[in-house]
Design a protein around this motif. Structure first.
Motif, PDB file in Angstrom:
ATOM      1  N   TYR A   3      43.929  41.786  29.796  1.00 24.43           N
ATOM      2  CA  TYR A   3      43.540  42.679  30.688  1.00 24.43           C
ATOM      3  C   TYR A   3      44.185  44.018  30.120  1.00 24.43           C
ATOM      4  O   TYR A   3      43.649  45.134  30.431  1.00 24.43           O
ATOM      5  CB  TYR A   3      44.285  42.547  32.044  1.00 24.43           C
ATOM      6  N   ASP A   4      45.339  44.106  29.377  1.00 21.07           N
ATOM      7  CA  ASP A   4      45.899  45.305  28.835  1.00 21.07           C
ATOM      8  C   ASP A   4      45.614  45.694  27.715  1.00 21.07           C
ATOM      9  O   ASP A   4      45.910  46.828  27.050  1.00 21.07           O
ATOM     10  CB  ASP A   4      47.565  45.310  28.929  1.00 21.07           C
ATOM     11  N   GLU A   5      44.454  45.210  26.923  1.00 18.67           N
ATOM     12  CA  GLU A   5      43.934  45.480  25.621  1.00 18.67           C
ATOM     13  C   GLU A   5      42.394  46.190  26.071  1.00 18.67           C
ATOM     14  O   GLU A   5      41.487  45.722  26.308  1.00 18.67           O
ATOM     15  CB  GLU A   5      43.604  44.296  24.871  1.00 18.67           C
ATOM     16  N   GLU A   6      42.720  47.473  25.754  1.00 17.18           N
ATOM     17  CA  GLU A   6      41.636  48.536  26.440  1.00 17.18           C
ATOM     18  C   GLU A   6      40.062  48.008  25.727  1.00 17.18           C
ATOM     19  O   GLU A   6      39.258  48.395  26.365  1.00 17.18           O
ATOM     20  CB  GLU A   6      41.874  49.840  25.909  1.00 17.18           C
ATOM     21  N   ARG A   7      40.228  47.684  24.300  1.00 20.63           N
ATOM     22  CA  ARG A   7      39.205  47.329  23.430  1.00 20.63           C
ATOM     23  C   ARG A   7      38.176  46.294  24.266  1.00 20.63           C
ATOM     24  O   ARG A   7      36.966  46.640  23.822  1.00 20.63           O
ATOM     25  CB  ARG A   7      39.635  46.898  22.202  1.00 20.63           C
ATOM     26  N   HIS A   8      38.567  45.458  25.139  1.00 19.72           N
ATOM     27  CA  HIS A   8      37.791  44.627  25.782  1.00 19.72           C
ATOM     28  C   HIS A   8      36.915  44.965  26.762  1.00 19.72           C
ATOM     29  O   HIS A   8      36.100  44.376  27.465  1.00 19.72           O
ATOM     30  CB  HIS A   8      38.604  43.527  26.071  1.00 19.72           C
TER      31      HIS A   8
ATOM     32  N   ARG B  87      34.949  48.205  29.350  1.00 19.10           N
ATOM     33  CA  ARG B  87      33.940  49.370  29.353  1.00 19.10           C
ATOM     34  C   ARG B  87      34.466  50.394  30.460  1.00 19.10           C
ATOM     35  O   ARG B  87      34.283  51.564  30.498  1.00 19.10           O
ATOM     36  CB  ARG B  87      32.668  49.244  29.580  1.00 19.10           C
ATOM     37  N   SER B  88      35.146  49.868  31.423  1.00 14.57           N
ATOM     38  CA  SER B  88      35.605  50.827  32.280  1.00 14.57           C
ATOM     39  C   SER B  88      36.677  49.889  33.468  1.00 14.57           C
ATOM     40  O   SER B  88      36.523  48.704  33.339  1.00 14.57           O
ATOM     41  CB  SER B  88      34.489  51.262  33.460  1.00 14.57           C
ATOM     42  N   THR B  89      37.492  50.664  33.984  1.00 16.68           N
ATOM     43  CA  THR B  89      38.352  50.318  35.006  1.00 16.68           C
ATOM     44  C   THR B  89      38.183  50.845  36.639  1.00 16.68           C
ATOM     45  O   THR B  89      37.894  52.057  36.452  1.00 16.68           O
ATOM     46  CB  THR B  89      39.942  50.409  34.495  1.00 16.68           C
TER      47      THR B  89
ATOM     48  N   ARG C 290      38.423  45.415  35.942  1.00 19.28           N
ATOM     49  CA  ARG C 290      38.132  45.974  34.675  1.00 19.28           C
ATOM     50  C   ARG C 290      36.718  45.191  34.273  1.00 19.28           C
ATOM     51  O   ARG C 290      36.737  43.834  34.259  1.00 19.28           O
ATOM     52  CB  ARG C 290      39.076  45.844  33.311  1.00 19.28           C
TER      53      ARG C 290
END
Length: 241
Positions: free
Chosen positions: A50-55, A57-59, A73
């Motif tokens: 959940y805290d890995e942005e690269r996975h 496209r939007s939050t 997310r």
């Protein structure tokens, strides 16, 4: 000649479910709880993403959009193996149920046998955004009753998988479903979602018998107030946004 690929452990768990019983539950209630699809370690590995942005496209901040309170997310199309395998394995099991419901309701039920072909149809229709999600709720969070409809291309069933243990990691947070019954009061259900288990549920409605044959009973879903702890789930939707 290349040997066929062996089914993944996740595909094996999907295949081991009692699909006849699940179809019966879906017919009766519009939702059905599976056995375990993920183990605790696999659940924890997913929540850690959940805290890995690269996975993603939007939050979405649900309070900001007045959807409730909490956050989710959307994954990119480059899905983690476990998410991609579960989605691809569940689709052909859900497809006969979807087609049966469509026939009863007199609707087109022309979903192709292969999930990839169906998603390509969604993209040609302009629904090109990935719709797989991780949801995270804390104390006081909740999700308003809604449907996950993003356009004309709709698959009538979807799945949510619990990633935390109710009564241990959090309290409250039951999965809610509300059915509008023809010429009657609405009927509600509250389901505790065991860790690693999936809940199959209708995207928009289910067929119910009426004096004229079959009618569509509209249904919406949400999440009750989380009282303590953190509740996280994986949402598998079989059409793109």
């Amino acid at each position: 000649m290349t040997a066929p690929a062996l089914p993944s452990v996740w595909a094996g768990r999907v295949a081991q479910q009692d699909w006849a019983a699940l179809a019966g539950e879906l017919d009766t209630h519009g939702h059905a709880l599976t056995g375990p699809l993920l183990g605790p370690a696999e659940c924890h590995a997913l929540t850690a993403l959940y805290d890995e942005e690269r996975h993603f496209r939007s939050t979405v901040d649900m309070a900001r959009h007045r959807f409730g309170s909490g956050e989710y997310r959307y994954f990119t199309h480059d899905l983690p193996d476990v998410v991609a395998e579960l989605r691809a394995s569940l689709y052909p099991k859900l497809l006969p149920i979807a087609r049966d419901w469509a026939e009863r309701l007199g609707r087109p039920g022309s979903w192709p046998p292969d999930l990839t072909d169906w998603i390509e149809r969604c993209h040609r229709a302009g629904q090109v955004k990935g719709s797989q999600i991780l949801l995270r709720y804390g104390p006081g969070d909740w999700n308003a009753l809604h449907r996950d409809l993003f356009g004309d291309m709709v698959f009538p069933l979807q799945v949510v998988i619990g990633l935390d243990a109710p009564g241990v990691d959090y309290t409250g947070g039951e999965f809610l479903m509300l059915e509008q019954r023809p010429r009657a009061q609405s009927r509600g259900s509250a389901i505790a979602l065991p860790q690693g288990h999936g809940l199959i549920f209708t995207t928009r409605d289910r067929p119910v018998r009426s004096t004229r044959g079959w009618s569509a009973a509209p249904m919406r879903h949400g999440v009750s107030l989380i009282r303590t702890g953190q509740r996280q789930t994986l949402g598998l939707v079989f059409h793109d946004a």
